[in-house]
Design a protein around this motif. Structure first.
Motif, PDB file in Angstrom:
ATOM      1  N   TYR A  16       1.257  -2.302   3.425  1.00 19.26           N
ATOM      2  CA  TYR A  16       0.697  -2.168   2.070  1.00 19.26           C
ATOM      3  C   TYR A  16       0.531  -0.670   1.866  1.00 19.26           C
ATOM      4  O   TYR A  16      -0.176  -0.014   2.634  1.00 19.26           O
ATOM      5  CB  TYR A  16      -0.629  -2.929   2.051  1.00 19.26           C
ATOM      6  N   LYS A  19      -1.608   1.361  -4.626  1.00 19.90           N
ATOM      7  CA  LYS A  19      -2.325   0.382  -5.463  1.00 19.90           C
ATOM      8  C   LYS A  19      -1.810   0.433  -6.898  1.00 19.90           C
ATOM      9  O   LYS A  19      -1.480   1.501  -7.396  1.00 19.90           O
ATOM     10  CB  LYS A  19      -3.817   0.721  -5.492  1.00 19.90           C
ATOM     11  N   PRO A  27      -2.393  -4.323  -4.948  1.00 23.01           N
ATOM     12  CA  PRO A  27      -1.347  -3.520  -4.327  1.00 23.01           C
ATOM     13  C   PRO A  27      -0.076  -3.440  -5.173  1.00 23.01           C
ATOM     14  O   PRO A  27       0.189  -4.306  -6.012  1.00 23.01           O
ATOM     15  CB  PRO A  27      -1.069  -4.295  -3.043  1.00 23.01           C
ATOM     16  N   SER A  30       3.787  -6.482  -1.725  1.00 22.66           N
ATOM     17  CA  SER A  30       3.274  -7.489  -0.792  1.00 22.66           C
ATOM     18  C   SER A  30       3.388  -6.940   0.625  1.00 22.66           C
ATOM     19  O   SER A  30       4.172  -6.017   0.878  1.00 22.66           O
ATOM     20  CB  SER A  30       4.080  -8.776  -0.920  1.00 22.66           C
ATOM     21  N   SER A  31       2.619  -7.517   1.554  1.00 20.36           N
ATOM     22  CA  SER A  31       2.638  -7.008   2.932  1.00 20.36           C
ATOM     23  C   SER A  31       2.463  -8.155   3.922  1.00 20.36           C
ATOM     24  O   SER A  31       2.168  -9.284   3.536  1.00 20.36           O
ATOM     25  CB  SER A  31       1.535  -5.956   3.119  1.00 20.36           C
ATOM     26  N   SER A 139      -6.521  -4.279   3.021  1.00 11.50           N
ATOM     27  CA  SER A 139      -6.050  -4.954   4.236  1.00 11.50           C
ATOM     28  C   SER A 139      -7.029  -6.023   4.731  1.00 11.50           C
ATOM     29  O   SER A 139      -6.646  -6.885   5.523  1.00 11.50           O
ATOM     30  CB  SER A 139      -5.787  -3.924   5.341  1.00 11.50           C
ATOM     31  N   TRP A 151       0.219 -11.088   2.526  1.00  9.86           N
ATOM     32  CA  TRP A 151      -0.592 -10.815   1.329  1.00  9.86           C
ATOM     33  C   TRP A 151       0.370 -10.676   0.161  1.00  9.86           C
ATOM     34  O   TRP A 151       1.151  -9.730   0.096  1.00  9.86           O
ATOM     35  CB  TRP A 151      -1.392  -9.537   1.541  1.00  9.86           C
ATOM     36  N   LYS A 153       1.327  -9.754  -3.449  1.00  8.63           N
ATOM     37  CA  LYS A 153       0.737  -8.740  -4.335  1.00  8.63           C
ATOM     38  C   LYS A 153       0.178  -9.341  -5.626  1.00  8.63           C
ATOM     39  O   LYS A 153      -0.833  -8.875  -6.130  1.00  8.63           O
ATOM     40  CB  LYS A 153       1.752  -7.653  -4.649  1.00  8.63           C
ATOM     41  N   SER A 162      -3.656 -12.326  -6.224  1.00  5.42           N
ATOM     42  CA  SER A 162      -3.389 -11.349  -5.161  1.00  5.42           C
ATOM     43  C   SER A 162      -4.284 -11.668  -3.963  1.00  5.42           C
ATOM     44  O   SER A 162      -5.432 -11.237  -3.895  1.00  5.42           O
ATOM     45  CB  SER A 162      -3.665  -9.937  -5.678  1.00  5.42           C
TER      46      SER A 162
END
Ligand code: PMV
Length: 324
Positions: A16, A19, A27, A30-31, A139, A151, A153, A162
Motif C-alpha cells: 500500500y 492515499k 488507499p 489494493s494491497s 495497514s 485490502w 482499495k 475499503s
C-alpha cells in the motif's frame, strides 16, 4: 466497560503506497499482506464516565503527545459510533521491536479498534472492524485477519468498500519470514509523510498505479497455487518498484542503508546457489526475507554472517485478532 485484545502485525507482500483520502485513510491501490505470529500489540481499553480525560499508556509509560493525539482522535471515532462522550484509559503493550521496522501501528490500531469497540459493546463484525482500524493506520485494516490478507482499495468516497478480507488462513501455507535488521543511523521519514510526498511529486508514481493491480493478481494466483517462486518474484519486484517511486520524489526518499543493499545482493547470490529466498522492504532500511521453512535455518545462518546484519527475527504466518 473494559476489553483487552491482542493483534499481530503484518508485512505487505504487495504494498500500500499512497492515499486518495488522507482523512479516511483510503488507499490509491489494493494491497496484500501476511499477518505475522511473533510481533503483536496487546491493548486494554477502559471507558468510564468518571474519567475526566483520555490517557494512553504505551509500554507502561504515558505516551508522548504525538502518539497520544493519534490515539485520542481514534477514540473519538469509536465514541461517535457508540454515541457516547465517555473518556477512556488505553494501555498498550507492544511486542514489536521498534528497531525491526515492522509497523507497530498496524497491530496497535487493530488491537485498539477491536478493544475499544468491545468495551463500548459495539457489535461490529470483522469487516466493520477492518474499516474502523483502517482509520487509525491503513495497514491496520489487514491485521484484523490471520494468514494471507487482501485490502481492497474500494471506490466509494466514504470508505465503506475499503476493507480487508482473508485470502488464506495461516494454517494453510507455512512460509518463513526473516526480519533482517541492519545497522541504521539515519532519521526515518514516516510512511505517512513518505507516501504523501511520493504521490504529490514523483513522476514514477503513475507507473506504480498502472502496474500494481497486475502484481496483486499475480500474487493472488501464486498463493492459490502455493507457487512460492512465482510469489517471491512478484513480491520482490513490487517492493523495488515502490522504492523506485520514492527515488523520484522531491525531495527524494531513500530508506536504504549500505546493509540493505548488502542483504539484497546476498539473497540474489543465494538464489544462484539454488535457494528460493526473496526479499521485501518497507519504509525503513531493514529487509524481510521470505523462504520455504526448510530453507529457514540455512538462510538465517548465511545472512547473520554479513557484517551489516545486527539481528534476525524469524516469524511465520500468524492469527487475526484475539479477545483476551
Ligand atoms: O499504514 P502505514 O502508515 O503503516 O503504511 C504502511 C506502508 C508500508 O508498510 C510501506 C506498506 C504496507 O502496505 O504496509
Amino acid at each position: 466497560m473494559k476489553a483487552t485484545v491482542k493483534a499481530n502485525t503484518n508485512i505487505a507482500l504487495i504494498k500500500y503506497w499512497g492515499k486518495r483520502d488522507e482523512k479516511l485513510f483510503l488507499p490509491m491501490n489494493s494491497s496484500l499482506s501476511i499477518t505475522l505470529d511473533k510481533f503483536y500489540t496487546t491493548t486494554t481499553v477502559e471507558f468510564d464516565e468518571y474519567f475526566e480525560s483520555d490517557i494512553f499508556l504505551l509500554n507502561n509509560r504515558v505516551a508522548g503527545t504525538k502518539e497520544s493525539s493519534k490515539v485520542f482522535n481514534f477514540l473519538d471515532k469509536i465514541r461517535e459510533l457508540a454515541g457516547t462522550k465517555m473518556r477512556a484509559r488505553v494501555r498498550a503493550l507492544n511486542n514489536v521491536p521498534t528497531a525491526a521496522g515492522l509497523a507497530s501501528s498496524a497491530s496497535g490500531f487493530a488491537a485498539l479498534a477491536a478493544a475499544g469497540a468491545k468495551a463500548l459493546n459495539l457489535k461490529l463484525d470483522e469487516r466493520e472492524l477492518s474499516i474502523l482500524a483502517r482509520q487509525g493506520s491503513g495497514s491496520a485494516c489487514r491485521s484484523i485477519y490471520g494468514g494471507f490478507v487482501e485490502w481492497q482499495k474500494g471506490v466509494e468516497t466514504d470508505g465503506s468498500d475499503s476493507y480487508a478480507t482473508q485470502l488464506l488462513p495461516e494454517q494453510r501455507w507455512n512460509i518463513s519470514i526473516l526480519s533482517v535488521l541492519v545497522a541504521s543511523k539515519e532519521k526515518k521519514v514516516s510512511s505517512r509523510e513518505g507516501m504523501k510526498n511520493t504521490v504529490e511529486t514523483s513522476p514514477f508514481y503513475s507507473g506504480w498505479l498502472n502496474t500494481v493491480e497486475d502484481d496483486l493478481k499475480n500474487a493472488k494466483e501464486a498463493i492459490r497455487a502455493r507457487d512460492f517462486q512465482r510469489l517471491g518474484n512478484v513480491v520482490e519486484a513490487n517492493a523495488l518498484k515502490m522504492h523506485a517511486t520514492m527515488l523520484g520524489a522531491k525531495p527524494p526518499i531513500l530508506y536504504w542503508q549500505g546493509g540493505t543493499v548488502e542483504v539484497i545482493h546476498h539473497i540474489q547470490y543465494m538464489r544462484t546457489c539454488g535457494f528460493s529466498a526473496y526479499f521485501t522492504i518497507d519504509a525503513g532500511p531493514n529487509v524481510k526475507v521470505l523462504c520455504p521453512p526448510e530453507e529457514e535455518r540455512r538462510m538465517y545462518e548465511e545472512l547473520l554472517k554479513l557484517p551489516a546484519v545486527e539481528e534476525i527475527l524469524v516469524c511465520h504466518p500468524g492469527s487475526g485478532i484475539q479477545y483476551i
